[in-house]
Design a protein around this motif. Structure first.
Motif, short mmCIF file in Angstrom:
data_model
loop_
_atom_site.label_atom_id
_atom_site.label_comp_id
_atom_site.label_asym_id
_atom_site.label_seq_id
_atom_site.Cartn_x
_atom_site.Cartn_y
_atom_site.Cartn_z
N ASP A 177 8.18 1.53 12.18
CA ASP A 177 7.90 0.15 11.77
C ASP A 177 8.39 -0.03 10.34
O ASP A 177 9.59 0.13 10.10
N ALA A 178 7.53 -0.34 9.40
CA ALA A 178 7.99 -0.59 8.03
C ALA A 178 8.15 0.70 7.25
O ALA A 178 7.37 1.65 7.42
N PHE A 181 4.56 -0.43 3.77
CA PHE A 181 3.72 -1.42 4.44
C PHE A 181 2.48 -1.65 3.59
O PHE A 181 1.73 -0.72 3.31
N ILE A 210 11.55 -2.44 9.52
CA ILE A 210 11.54 -3.36 8.38
C ILE A 210 11.50 -2.51 7.12
O ILE A 210 10.79 -1.50 7.06
N THR A 213 7.16 -4.51 4.38
CA THR A 213 6.32 -5.55 4.94
C THR A 213 5.12 -5.78 4.03
O THR A 213 4.42 -4.84 3.66
N ARG A 215 1.83 -7.88 4.39
CA ARG A 215 1.11 -8.62 5.44
C ARG A 215 -0.27 -9.06 4.95
O ARG A 215 -1.12 -8.23 4.66
N PHE A 235 9.77 -8.57 4.67
CA PHE A 235 9.08 -9.48 5.56
C PHE A 235 7.70 -9.78 4.96
O PHE A 235 6.88 -8.89 4.81
N VAL A 237 4.31 -11.71 5.64
CA VAL A 237 3.62 -12.19 6.83
C VAL A 237 2.29 -12.84 6.43
O VAL A 237 1.44 -12.19 5.81
#
Length: 361
Positions: A177-178, A181, A210, A213, A215, A235, A237
């Protein structure tokens, strides 16, 4: 050894550390307050368990098959870069080591009522963990520097429910994933939390889903990173919860050719060719980045994209200024959230925009 001397030793060179470590007693025999030294065949976790708050643990070159759980404040782990490698254990983890049970490499874990403060992780490599290379929850002042975190199942370096993190000069590649994060919480919904100035600086992030991220968080800096070969670069979010995500700065990054294809998930459409994406963000400043050659045909493709979040939250009061955004497709700049208010695109050097007219003349 007094703590002021321990602090001086944290910055020693690779050559000095190796020579010094050979002359120091094993970690199991170290006197209280002395630095712990872990050699190949030894246990980093045992050294952590034996250490007191504020102690330093040097990890000599070798491969260590374990996960490390840190719940004490002020500890410093120092390796020898690519020569100190931590990989998953080959045996079933003990029930007490929740870090191993959850599939993480190094975990720094506090609680809502008692955060773990001022832990420092330096110059080591984590690889092949089922979930994350480094996982942090309920921490304050965690620093991670010159760490390589690669080929982990979910995140390279991840932090939730934490404040004032500092992540610099790390190399984070090939994670599911990231690469990095930062989140309010991974286990529950809720408004964005204030990270109190978490910084993500001068990292190299490639081959992840990514790069970075952020988030449902606020008040952080993403600066000076080199981000390439991911599905998406950065990103942000947000969702309909309050406070909204945002109040952050994304500046001085080189975001180049993030053209890996990542299939859709239950939460997100397919991603390819995305430079910077803001969804449900407010008062975020995106400035002085170089964003080139991000090319794709998904709804999130393009250089810098404002996109209404998948739960309908709008982007508001974001400023995109003085970026060099070129050769991205389908557009260098795209405002796909025309219902959002107060978003401005000013003095950006670009070739194409949607709607037209947002590039500096």
């Amino acid at each position: 050894m007094r703590k002021r001397h321990i602090k001086c030793l944290v910055g020693i060179t690779v050559t000095t550390a190796t020579a010094w470590g050979a002359a120091v007693v094993p970690s199991s025999a170290a006197a209280p307050g002395d630095p712990q030294v872990v050699r190949p065949g030894g246990s980093i976790q045992k050294a952590v368990n034996a250490a007191g708050p504020g102690d330093t643990i040097f990890i000599l070159p070798g491969t260590y098959r374990e996960s490390v759980l840190i719940t004490k404040p002020g500890l410093t782990l120092v390796g020898i870069g690519g020569r100190t490698v931590i990989v998953p254990a080959t045996t079933k983890p003990k029930a007490a080591n929740t870090c191993a049970a959850d599939g993480n490499g190094i975990c720094v874990v506090g609680t809502k009522t008692k955060t773990v403060n001022d832990v420092h992780i330096r110059s080591l490599t984590l690889s092949g963990f089922k979930k994350s290379g480094i996982w942090a929850s309920w921490t304050d002042g965690l620093t991670v520097r010159r760490v390589t975190s690669r080929n982990n199942g979910t995140w390279g370096i991840a932090q939730e429910r934490s404040t004032r993190g500092d992540f610099r000069r790390n190399t984070v590649t090939g994670n599911g994933d990231a690469g990095i994060f930062i989140a309010n919480s991974v286990s529950e919904e809720g408004g964005a939390t204030d990270t109190r100035g978490t910084e993500i600086r001068n990292n190299t992030l490639s081959g992840n889903r990514i790069g970075v991220t952020a988030r449902r968080v606020r008040n952080l800096l993403i600066d000076g990173n080199r981000i390439s070969g991911n599905c998406s670069g950065v990103f942000v979010v947000g969702d309909e919860s309050k406070p909204a995500a945002g109040a952050m700065t994304i500046s001085g990054n080189r975001i180049l050719g993030n053209n890996k294809f990542c299939a859709a998930t239950p939460r997100l459409s397919a991603i390819q060719g995305s430079g910077i994406v803001l969804t449900g963000s407010e008062a975020t400043v995106v400035r002085s980045n170089v964003i080139r050659d991000n090319v794709g045909s998904t709804p999130l493709s393009g250089g810098i994209l404002l996109f209404k979040s998948f739960v309908g939250a709008l982007n508001t009061d974001n400023t995109i200024t003085r970026n060099v955004v070129q050769d991205n497709k389908p557009a260098d700049l795209a405002n796909g959230d025309t219902s959002g208010t107060g978003n401005t695109f000013v003095s950006n050097e670009c070739g194409t925009s949607v709607p037209a007219g947002m590039c500096a003349e």
